[in-house]
Design a protein around this motif. Sequence first.
Motif, mmCIF file in Angstrom:
data_model
loop_
_atom_site.group_PDB
_atom_site.id
_atom_site.type_symbol
_atom_site.label_atom_id
_atom_site.label_comp_id
_atom_site.label_asym_id
_atom_site.label_seq_id
_atom_site.Cartn_x
_atom_site.Cartn_y
_atom_site.Cartn_z
ATOM 1 N N TYR A 95 0.831 -1.218 0.000
ATOM 2 C CA TYR A 95 0.000 0.000 0.000
ATOM 3 C C TYR A 95 0.857 1.256 0.000
ATOM 4 C CZ TYR A 95 -2.796 3.842 1.771
ATOM 5 O OH TYR A 95 -3.384 5.068 1.931
ATOM 6 N N GLY A 164 -3.711 5.474 10.685
ATOM 7 C CA GLY A 164 -4.793 4.810 9.974
ATOM 8 C C GLY A 164 -5.842 4.209 10.881
ATOM 9 N N ARG A 168 -7.563 4.124 5.854
ATOM 10 C CA ARG A 168 -6.218 3.862 5.355
ATOM 11 C C ARG A 168 -5.270 4.979 5.775
ATOM 12 N NH1 ARG A 168 -6.052 -0.304 1.605
ATOM 13 N NH2 ARG A 168 -3.873 -0.336 2.259
#
Length: 222
Positions: A95, A164, A168
């Motif tokens: 990510y 987060g 996210r």
Amino acid sequence: MFSTIHDQFEARCEEHGEKLLFERRDQPDITFAEARDNVHRYVSVLSELGVRPGDRVAVQVEKSAEAVLLYLACLRAGAVFLPLNTAYTAPEVDYFLNDAEPRLFVCDPGQTAHLQRASASLSVETLGPKGEGTLPDRAAKATPSAEAAGRTAEDPAAILYTSGTTGRSKGAVLTHGNLASNAEALNDIWRFTGEDRLIHALPIFHAHGLFVACNMALTSGA
């Protein structure tokens, strides 16, 4: 006139280059002059790897003097330093790399799976807690770079991702001005000087461990 964290570090090196910067139990100590030479070597390596001003450099490594020198090299080269928690899992790293789009990812030599992340747009190098790895090996052979990217107070210097807790993680950009003004204020309020010693116990992917403790020592000459 504005001075970045790296500018102030360079000034301390000029003032007392033979003074110890890092005192280490199981490894050789490092003076300010030796640290500056290594920073300049890392700058050369960053250039060889295609890192340009504004590019992100993601770093997920254990704490070491070499990792701090890489941070300084990123500031000197105008790159944006992105420290990642060493406990992040592979999907979490995916990510962060996809979101930040770094030009270089530096990981621990033991994390061999990360080497497969290398692509035309992402270089992957390694750096271990005792200064081992492909990145320091490159630096040892590199010619120290005399070049430094001119940075203003508004230019980005680092990115820290939020915890987060409600979604996210988001990348929070810290400018050179943010880092420099914070170190200046704390050195003044806490009366930190070149006569002091810092016992560093925090991780350097942490805001306090890197952007408070290290920056104060580097700019004050401690």
